[in-house]
Design an enzyme around this catalytic site. Structure first.
Site, PDB file in Angstrom:
ATOM      1  N   ASP A 193       0.840  -1.201   0.000  1.00 51.71           N
ATOM      2  CA  ASP A 193       0.000   0.000   0.000  1.00 51.71           C
ATOM      3  C   ASP A 193       0.876   1.253   0.000  1.00 51.71           C
ATOM      4  OD1 ASP A 193      -2.929   1.076   0.769  1.00 51.71           O
ATOM      5  OD2 ASP A 193      -1.442   2.228   1.900  1.00 51.71           O
ATOM      6  N   TYR A 236       2.941   9.880  -0.289  1.00 49.77           N
ATOM      7  CA  TYR A 236       3.996   9.332   0.578  1.00 49.77           C
ATOM      8  C   TYR A 236       5.396   9.625   0.033  1.00 49.77           C
ATOM      9  CZ  TYR A 236       0.163   6.488   2.615  1.00 49.77           C
ATOM     10  OH  TYR A 236      -1.004   6.052   3.203  1.00 49.77           O
ATOM     11  N   HIS A 277      -7.674   9.435  -1.856  1.00 52.34           N
ATOM     12  CA  HIS A 277      -7.002   9.370  -0.545  1.00 52.34           C
ATOM     13  C   HIS A 277      -7.878   9.912   0.597  1.00 52.34           C
ATOM     14  CE1 HIS A 277      -2.665   9.139   1.168  1.00 52.34           C
ATOM     15  NE2 HIS A 277      -3.535   8.935   2.136  1.00 52.34           N
ATOM     16  N   LEU A 316      -2.174  -0.579  14.336  1.00 57.88           N
ATOM     17  CA  LEU A 316      -1.524  -0.509  15.662  1.00 57.88           C
ATOM     18  C   LEU A 316      -1.678   0.898  16.244  1.00 57.88           C
ATOM     19  CD1 LEU A 316       1.818  -2.308  14.637  1.00 57.88           C
ATOM     20  CD2 LEU A 316      -0.334  -3.346  15.388  1.00 57.88           C
TER      21      LEU A 316
HETATM   22  N1  LIG Z   1      -5.381   6.225   3.777  1.00 56.16           N
HETATM   23  C1  LIG Z   1      -4.860   6.942   4.732  1.00 56.16           C
HETATM   24  O1  LIG Z   1      -5.189   8.118   4.934  1.00 56.16           O
HETATM   25  C2  LIG Z   1      -3.834   6.312   5.641  1.00 56.16           C
HETATM   26  C3  LIG Z   1      -3.447   6.970   6.828  1.00 56.16           C
HETATM   27  C4  LIG Z   1      -2.531   6.323   7.670  1.00 56.16           C
HETATM   28  C5  LIG Z   1      -2.028   5.084   7.308  1.00 56.16           C
HETATM   29  N2  LIG Z   1      -2.398   4.478   6.123  1.00 56.16           N
HETATM   30  C6  LIG Z   1      -1.832   3.165   5.699  1.00 56.16           C
HETATM   31  O2  LIG Z   1      -1.808   2.268   6.791  1.00 56.16           O
HETATM   32  C7  LIG Z   1      -0.455   1.854   7.050  1.00 56.16           C
HETATM   33  C8  LIG Z   1      -0.204   1.554   8.520  1.00 56.16           C
HETATM   34  O3  LIG Z   1      -0.555   2.614   9.344  1.00 56.16           O
HETATM   35  P1  LIG Z   1       0.515   3.410  10.210  1.00 56.16           P
HETATM   36  O4  LIG Z   1       1.711   3.631   9.373  1.00 56.16           O
HETATM   37  O5  LIG Z   1      -0.200   4.558  10.813  1.00 56.16           O
HETATM   38  O6  LIG Z   1       0.912   2.505  11.413  1.00 56.16           O
HETATM   39  P2  LIG Z   1       0.720   1.095  12.135  1.00 56.16           P
HETATM   40  O7  LIG Z   1       0.943  -0.017  11.204  1.00 56.16           O
HETATM   41  O8  LIG Z   1      -0.527   1.177  12.926  1.00 56.16           O
HETATM   42  O9  LIG Z   1       1.953   1.198  13.144  1.00 56.16           O
HETATM   43  C9  LIG Z   1       3.267   1.412  12.671  1.00 56.16           C
HETATM   44  C10 LIG Z   1       4.157   1.753  13.853  1.00 56.16           C
HETATM   45  O10 LIG Z   1       4.243   0.624  14.726  1.00 56.16           O
HETATM   46  C11 LIG Z   1       5.609   0.136  14.751  1.00 56.16           C
HETATM   47  N3  LIG Z   1       5.507  -1.327  14.634  1.00 56.16           N
HETATM   48  C12 LIG Z   1       5.060  -2.032  13.578  1.00 56.16           C
HETATM   49  N4  LIG Z   1       5.071  -3.343  13.850  1.00 56.16           N
HETATM   50  C13 LIG Z   1       5.548  -3.487  15.098  1.00 56.16           C
HETATM   51  C14 LIG Z   1       5.794  -4.591  15.932  1.00 56.16           C
HETATM   52  N5  LIG Z   1       5.539  -5.842  15.534  1.00 56.16           N
HETATM   53  N6  LIG Z   1       6.307  -4.369  17.167  1.00 56.16           N
HETATM   54  C15 LIG Z   1       6.563  -3.118  17.602  1.00 56.16           C
HETATM   55  N7  LIG Z   1       6.345  -2.006  16.845  1.00 56.16           N
HETATM   56  C16 LIG Z   1       5.844  -2.190  15.615  1.00 56.16           C
HETATM   57  C17 LIG Z   1       6.301   0.767  13.561  1.00 56.16           C
HETATM   58  O11 LIG Z   1       7.658   0.998  13.851  1.00 56.16           O
HETATM   59  P3  LIG Z   1       8.869   0.532  12.873  1.00 56.16           P
HETATM   60  O12 LIG Z   1       8.505   0.943  11.475  1.00 56.16           O
HETATM   61  O13 LIG Z   1      10.023   1.295  13.440  1.00 56.16           O
HETATM   62  O14 LIG Z   1       8.975  -0.943  13.041  1.00 56.16           O
HETATM   63  C18 LIG Z   1       5.556   2.096  13.437  1.00 56.16           C
HETATM   64  O15 LIG Z   1       6.054   3.044  14.351  1.00 56.16           O
HETATM   65  C19 LIG Z   1       0.347   3.053   6.504  1.00 56.16           C
HETATM   66  O16 LIG Z   1       1.706   2.729   6.346  1.00 56.16           O
HETATM   67  C20 LIG Z   1      -0.399   3.343   5.227  1.00 56.16           C
HETATM   68  O17 LIG Z   1      -0.041   2.419   4.221  1.00 56.16           O
HETATM   69  C21 LIG Z   1      -3.305   5.072   5.306  1.00 56.16           C
END
Ligand SMILES: NC(=O)c1ccc[n+]([C@@H]2O[C@H](COP(=O)([O-])OP(=O)(O)OC[C@H]3O[C@@H](n4cnc5c(N)ncnc54)[C@H](OP(=O)(O)O)[C@@H]3O)[C@@H](O)[C@H]2O)c1
Length: 271
Positions: free
Chosen positions: A46, A51, A109, A198
């Site tokens: 994704d 980004y 988006h 998360l």
């Molecule tokens: N459409 C939208 O508007 C929108 C908005 C937000 C997000 N998204 C999508 O959703 C995806 C995920 O959301 P997100 O980036 O907000 O975060 P998330 O997946 O909820 O959390 C990521 C965070 O948790 C840490 N993490 C991940 N796995 C872990 C584990 N097993 N143990 C400990 N820490 C862990 C990562 O650190 P490290 O990277 O340092 O491991 C990072 O700081 C985005 O990357 C994007 O593709 C879409």
């Protein structure tokens, strides 16, 4: 519909159960992160024009030695770019950045620009959607959807356009269930993708979740990602660490219905 390793969208296109999120991965780190994910069994990536990492996300997809058709690639029309022609040209920019000749999923988006959250852009979104329908009908995108759309934002597309969105990508994590929106999407066969499963890492130190995770002999991250699947949503975890990338996909356990209920009543950690 959820099958063993995929959801099937309403146009019968299959989408792998877990997607690899790439928000906040800088372009220079995106190649390694996506390559690590692909090497460790992820087949769904994704990204978004916003980004600023499509270039290296695409490079990893092209160089990973897997057939293109085995990888499901999503990107997004930037929230501030709206309108028919504008959408067509942003899509071309995304394809060029990625170095690919089609997308598996393209999303609006957000219904409003990020610096004007809540602004009524209904007419502009309808025009964008018509452009996405055209790209879909031409076979340049295998499925189309929206992100951050409310019930009324989606209803406007249902009332004015031909194709029902296949996906709505929304913030969804333990404590933020969005029940009404979830129900509405289910009713219209719109798959809900759970972004920030998360809570961008904020769930991980919660003592109650730590306690429950211990019971299943899993980590809080695994519990939180599995929870999204238990609720019929498609989680999109992000990490740049290989150990975590692997861990986030090891979800071979079930959360009991009683515990799902407990989790669904938890407060939003971000409020
Ligand atoms: N459409 C939208 O508007 C929108 C908005 C937000 C997000 N998204 C999508 O959703 C995806 C995920 O959301 P997100 O980036 O907000 O975060 P998330 O997946 O909820 O959390 C990521 C965070 O948790 C840490 N993490 C991940 N796995 C872990 C584990 N097993 N143990 C400990 N820490 C862990 C990562 O650190 P490290 O990277 O340092 O491991 C990072 O700081 C985005 O990357 C994007 O593709 C879409």
């Amino acid at each position: 519909m959820m099958k063993e390793n995929v959801f099937v969208m309403h146009n019968d296109v299959e989408i792998p159960l877990i997607g690899f999120g790439t928000w906040q991965i800088p372009n220079e780190e995106a190649y390694d992160a996506v390559m690590m994910a692909l090497k460790n069994g992820y087949t769904h990536i994704d990204t978004a024009l916003a980004y600023h990492n499509e270039e290296n996300v695409g490079k990893a997809i092209r160089e990973c030695k897997q057939p293109r058709e085995n990888i499901f690639v999503t990107s997004k029309l930037p929230a501030q770019i709206k309108g028919y022609e504008e959408t067509l040209s942003a899509f071309e920019e995304t394809l060029t950045n990625l170095g690919l000749d089609y997308l598996d999923l393209y999303l609006i988006h957000a219904p409003w620009p990020w610096n004007e959250i809540g602004k009524d852009c209904t007419q502009e979104n309808i025009q964008s959607w018509k452009a996405m329908e055209k790209l879909y009908n031409e076979g340049k995108i295998r499925s189309i959807g929206v992100s951050n759309f409310s019930i009324s934002d989606i209803q406007a597309l249902l009332d004015n356009c031909e194709i029902v969105p296949m996906v709505n990508q929304i913030p969804f994590y333990i404590g933020r269930d969005q029940e009404e929106l979830l129900e509405f999407c289910k009713k219209h066969n719109i798959l809900v993708e759970a972004y920030s499963p998360l809570a961008t890492g904020e769930l991980l130190d919660d003592p109650e979740l730590q306690e429950m995770a211990k019971k299943y002999d899993v980590t809080v991250a695994q519990l939180a990602i599995r929870y999204c699947l238990e609720r019929g949503t498609l989680p999109l975890p992000k990490s740049t660490h290989e150990k975590r990338i692997i861990e986030n996909k090891q979800l071979d356990f079930k959360i009991s219905s009683e515990d799902v209920k407990t989790l669904s009543h938890m407060r939003d950690i971000r409020k």
